[in-house]
Scaffold this motif. Structure first.
Motif, PDB file in Angstrom:
ATOM      1  N   MET A  13       0.849  -1.198   0.000  1.00 10.11           N
ATOM      2  CA  MET A  13       0.000   0.000   0.000  1.00 10.11           C
ATOM      3  C   MET A  13       0.880   1.242   0.000  1.00 10.11           C
ATOM      4  SD  MET A  13      -2.984   1.123   2.700  1.00 10.11           S
ATOM      5  CE  MET A  13      -3.925  -0.339   2.273  1.00 10.11           C
ATOM      6  N   ARG A  14       0.513   2.235  -0.790  1.00  9.27           N
ATOM      7  CA  ARG A  14       1.312   3.443  -0.904  1.00  9.27           C
ATOM      8  C   ARG A  14       1.237   4.248   0.378  1.00  9.27           C
ATOM      9  NH1 ARG A  14       2.272   8.532  -2.322  1.00  9.27           N
ATOM     10  NH2 ARG A  14       3.494   9.008  -4.198  1.00  9.27           N
ATOM     11  N   GLY A  15       2.362   4.810   0.800  1.00  5.44           N
ATOM     12  CA  GLY A  15       2.403   5.596   2.012  1.00  5.44           C
ATOM     13  C   GLY A  15       1.761   6.965   1.832  1.00  5.44           C
ATOM     14  N   LYS A  16       1.762   7.726   2.906  1.00  6.94           N
ATOM     15  CA  LYS A  16       1.161   9.054   2.910  1.00  6.94           C
ATOM     16  C   LYS A  16       1.909   9.984   1.964  1.00  6.94           C
ATOM     17  CE  LYS A  16      -0.135  12.759   6.084  1.00  6.94           C
ATOM     18  NZ  LYS A  16      -0.101  13.216   7.498  1.00  6.94           N
ATOM     19  N   VAL A  17       1.170  10.788   1.222  1.00  5.86           N
ATOM     20  CA  VAL A  17       1.761  11.753   0.305  1.00  5.86           C
ATOM     21  C   VAL A  17       2.472  12.837   1.117  1.00  5.86           C
ATOM     22  CG1 VAL A  17       1.300  13.438  -1.506  1.00  5.86           C
ATOM     23  CG2 VAL A  17      -0.013  11.316  -1.418  1.00  5.86           C
ATOM     24  N   THR A  18       3.697  13.151   0.729  1.00  3.14           N
ATOM     25  CA  THR A  18       4.483  14.126   1.483  1.00  3.14           C
ATOM     26  C   THR A  18       4.439  15.502   0.830  1.00  3.14           C
ATOM     27  OG1 THR A  18       6.542  13.706   0.279  1.00  3.14           O
ATOM     28  CG2 THR A  18       6.054  12.277   2.163  1.00  3.14           C
ATOM     29  N   ILE A  19       4.768  16.515   1.645  1.00  3.95           N
ATOM     30  CA  ILE A  19       4.847  17.886   1.150  1.00  3.95           C
ATOM     31  C   ILE A  19       5.917  17.990   0.058  1.00  3.95           C
ATOM     32  CG2 ILE A  19       5.387  20.271   1.763  1.00  3.95           C
ATOM     33  CD1 ILE A  19       2.738  19.335   2.854  1.00  3.95           C
ATOM     34  N   GLN A  20       7.026  17.260   0.245  1.00  2.00           N
ATOM     35  CA  GLN A  20       8.111  17.303  -0.727  1.00  2.00           C
ATOM     36  C   GLN A  20       7.662  16.760  -2.078  1.00  2.00           C
ATOM     37  OE1 GLN A  20      11.434  18.641  -0.144  1.00  2.00           O
ATOM     38  NE2 GLN A  20      11.076  18.649  -2.362  1.00  2.00           N
ATOM     39  N   GLU A  21       6.874  15.686  -2.076  1.00  2.00           N
ATOM     40  CA  GLU A  21       6.384  15.107  -3.337  1.00  2.00           C
ATOM     41  C   GLU A  21       5.514  16.118  -4.085  1.00  2.00           C
ATOM     42  OE1 GLU A  21       5.908  10.342  -2.756  1.00  2.00           O
ATOM     43  OE2 GLU A  21       4.603  11.596  -1.544  1.00  2.00           O
ATOM     44  N   ILE A  22       4.671  16.799  -3.351  1.00  2.00           N
ATOM     45  CA  ILE A  22       3.806  17.806  -3.983  1.00  2.00           C
ATOM     46  C   ILE A  22       4.647  18.945  -4.536  1.00  2.00           C
ATOM     47  CG2 ILE A  22       1.917  19.434  -3.598  1.00  2.00           C
ATOM     48  CD1 ILE A  22       0.977  17.580  -1.325  1.00  2.00           C
ATOM     49  N   ALA A  23       5.647  19.387  -3.741  1.00  2.00           N
ATOM     50  CA  ALA A  23       6.520  20.481  -4.167  1.00  2.00           C
ATOM     51  C   ALA A  23       7.272  20.115  -5.441  1.00  2.00           C
ATOM     52  CB  ALA A  23       7.492  20.833  -3.051  1.00  2.00           C
ATOM     53  N   ASP A  24       7.776  18.868  -5.504  1.00  2.00           N
ATOM     54  CA  ASP A  24       8.527  18.421  -6.679  1.00  2.00           C
ATOM     55  C   ASP A  24       7.644  18.407  -7.916  1.00  2.00           C
ATOM     56  OD1 ASP A  24      10.761  18.117  -5.114  1.00  2.00           O
ATOM     57  OD2 ASP A  24      10.526  15.961  -4.842  1.00  2.00           O
ATOM     58  N   LEU A  25       6.410  17.916  -7.756  1.00  2.00           N
ATOM     59  CA  LEU A  25       5.507  17.815  -8.904  1.00  2.00           C
ATOM     60  C   LEU A  25       5.062  19.199  -9.376  1.00  2.00           C
ATOM     61  CD1 LEU A  25       3.942  15.952 -10.815  1.00  2.00           C
ATOM     62  CD2 LEU A  25       2.064  15.940  -9.159  1.00  2.00           C
ATOM     63  N   ALA A  26       4.834  20.104  -8.438  1.00  2.00           N
ATOM     64  CA  ALA A  26       4.364  21.440  -8.786  1.00  2.00           C
ATOM     65  C   ALA A  26       5.492  22.382  -9.175  1.00  2.00           C
ATOM     66  CB  ALA A  26       3.583  22.040  -7.610  1.00  2.00           C
ATOM     67  N   GLY A  27       6.733  21.993  -8.851  1.00  2.00           N
ATOM     68  CA  GLY A  27       7.863  22.852  -9.177  1.00  2.00           C
ATOM     69  C   GLY A  27       7.943  24.085  -8.304  1.00  2.00           C
ATOM     70  N   VAL A  28       7.561  23.936  -7.026  1.00  2.00           N
ATOM     71  CA  VAL A  28       7.604  25.051  -6.084  1.00  2.00           C
ATOM     72  C   VAL A  28       8.309  24.595  -4.811  1.00  2.00           C
ATOM     73  CG1 VAL A  28       5.479  26.061  -7.000  1.00  2.00           C
ATOM     74  CG2 VAL A  28       5.353  24.454  -5.089  1.00  2.00           C
ATOM     75  N   SER A  29       8.454  25.506  -3.863  1.00  2.00           N
ATOM     76  CA  SER A  29       9.121  25.173  -2.605  1.00  2.00           C
ATOM     77  C   SER A  29       8.164  24.485  -1.632  1.00  2.00           C
ATOM     78  CB  SER A  29       9.660  26.449  -1.944  1.00  2.00           C
ATOM     79  OG  SER A  29       8.588  27.280  -1.532  1.00  2.00           O
ATOM     80  N   LYS A  30       8.745  23.782  -0.649  1.00  2.00           N
ATOM     81  CA  LYS A  30       7.936  23.166   0.398  1.00  2.00           C
ATOM     82  C   LYS A  30       7.179  24.229   1.190  1.00  2.00           C
ATOM     83  CE  LYS A  30       9.672  19.899   2.905  1.00  2.00           C
ATOM     84  NZ  LYS A  30      10.593  19.140   3.776  1.00  2.00           N
ATOM     85  N   PHE A  31       7.794  25.388   1.333  1.00  2.00           N
ATOM     86  CA  PHE A  31       7.144  26.483   2.045  1.00  2.00           C
ATOM     87  C   PHE A  31       5.852  26.882   1.339  1.00  2.00           C
ATOM     88  CE2 PHE A  31       6.377  31.067   2.227  1.00  2.00           C
ATOM     89  CZ  PHE A  31       6.220  31.261   3.599  1.00  2.00           C
ATOM     90  N   ALA A  32       5.920  27.014   0.006  1.00  2.00           N
ATOM     91  CA  ALA A  32       4.736  27.400  -0.759  1.00  2.00           C
ATOM     92  C   ALA A  32       3.641  26.349  -0.625  1.00  2.00           C
ATOM     93  CB  ALA A  32       5.100  27.612  -2.218  1.00  2.00           C
ATOM     94  N   VAL A  33       4.034  25.080  -0.658  1.00  2.00           N
ATOM     95  CA  VAL A  33       3.054  24.001  -0.524  1.00  2.00           C
ATOM     96  C   VAL A  33       2.379  24.065   0.841  1.00  2.00           C
ATOM     97  CG1 VAL A  33       2.722  21.508  -0.443  1.00  2.00           C
ATOM     98  CG2 VAL A  33       4.229  22.506  -2.172  1.00  2.00           C
ATOM     99  N   SER A  34       3.175  24.232   1.890  1.00  2.00           N
ATOM    100  CA  SER A  34       2.631  24.286   3.245  1.00  2.00           C
ATOM    101  C   SER A  34       1.642  25.437   3.395  1.00  2.00           C
ATOM    102  CB  SER A  34       3.765  24.435   4.268  1.00  2.00           C
ATOM    103  OG  SER A  34       4.617  23.316   4.248  1.00  2.00           O
TER     104      SER A  34
END
Length: 341
Positions: free
Chosen positions: A1-22
């Motif tokens: 089963m896939r683990g919890k989606v992380t802030i870093q994964e979202i940041a990488d896909l969106a091409g933005v910083s972790k701060f922006a995602v948070s």
């Protein structure tokens, strides 16, 4: 089963910083509306958002056939120009919703998507049986709707952050069948016109357009400006198209695009259909020389959205569904000009 989606994964896909995602996920300031929308959509695609277990209405009925319904359905319009009750397209969709709700004895509350946050906090979820959205609703508003935990049906829109039942015109196969008719008449030089990111329906029509060309070994020589955001400013864009680069057919994302395009071609001294042929979709204009279009039964879209809502209210745990309604292909040979030999 896939683990919890992380802030870093979202940041990488969106091409933005972790701060922006948070900040975006927390609904805080510090990121632009455009960036926030992009982050939320990327998060939805990764599966970051999950719907809560649905609540049931006390004493929920088992079957809506022949029963007496009561309560209120919210109909939500987007805060977008031309997507309102006065629209030649969206107005009839609303009429279909209203007609079916009246038939079922349900009250209707019409809202326009607000610019302020958390507007739905003033509504009492227990007083609302469901929400039908019409057209493109912003991602943040959909997240607010999700907190109400009541049935939702979207007409002509979908978003990865919020899974629910949807009702669409069968955009892919309607466009494909219209394209086949054009190809059968001998046309081989095409350009698609319309911002394919404006709506899911536009994107599906674009996919069908490309698929038809590929299936008939017709080269895709698409001008990227004609399918990007620039297509929304046709008065600026069309003068940039060289006369020697005119296609035989401009395939427009809808009839409104076709009307704007024809007006701009006329300003350049180009008569339609003599200089080229123009097609549309939705069948909302009979005064312009639009050679082909798809007649969408707009009232039926609205009625079927209500039908799906009533079914969903008594089937809360069933998998979400996507309803597709086929349209009628209309070809006006009087506007075909001189088809190629």
């Amino acid at each position: 089963m896939r683990g919890k989606v992380t802030i870093q994964e979202i940041a990488d896909l969106a091409g933005v910083s972790k701060f922006a995602v948070s900040r975006a996920l927390a609904g805080k300031s510090g990121v632009s509306d455009q960036t926030r929308e992009k982050i939320l959509k990327m998060a939805g695609q990764l599966g970051y958002f999950k719907n809560n277990e649905p609540k049931r209405f006390a004493g929920e009925l088992q079957d809506h056939n022949g029963i007496h319904w009561s309560g209120t359905i919210v109909v939500l319009f987007p805060n977008i120009r031309y997507q309102n009750r006065e629209s030649l397209y969206w107005g009839p969709v609303f009429d279909g919703i209203s007609t079916r709700l009246n038939q079922k004895g349900l009250d209707i509350l019409t809202l326009t998507e607000p610019s302020s946050d958390h507007v739905f906090s003033v509504l009492k979820p227990e007083a609302i049986r469901g929400i039908v959205t019409i057209g493109t609703i912003s991602t943040q508003i959909l997240l607010d709707i999700g907190e109400l935990n009541i049935p939702v049906v979207m007409v002509d829109h979908m978003d990865p952050v919020f899974q629910c039942d949807t009702v669409f015109t069968d955009n892919f196969y309607c466009m494909k069948d219209m394209m086949i008719k054009l190809v059968s008449k001998g046309y081989r030089k095409f350009q698609f016109v319309g911002n394919i990111r404006d709506a899911q329906s536009f994107y599906e029509r674009w996919l069908a357009y490309k698929a038809t060309l590929e299936e008939h070994d017709i080269e895709l020589n698409q001008n990227p400006l004609l399918i990007g955001p620039e297509a929304n400013d046709m008065y600026k864009l069309i003068p940039q198209v060289p006369l020697d680069a005119l296609p035989e057919v401009f395939v427009c994302a809808n009839d409104s695009n076709a009307v704007f395009l024809i007006d701009e071609l006329r300003k350049r001294g180009l008569n339609v259909p003599d200089a080229c042929v123009v097609t549309g979709f939705d069948n909302v204009n009979e005064t312009y020389p639009i050679m082909a279009t798809v007649n969408v039964n707009k009232e039926l879209l609205g009625m079927r959205a209500v039908d799906q809502m009533l079914w969903r209210i008594v089937n809360r745990d069933s998998a979400f569904e996507r309803k597709l309604i086929y349209g009628d292909i209309i070809v006006r040979d009087d506007y075909a000009g001189q088809p190629p030999a």
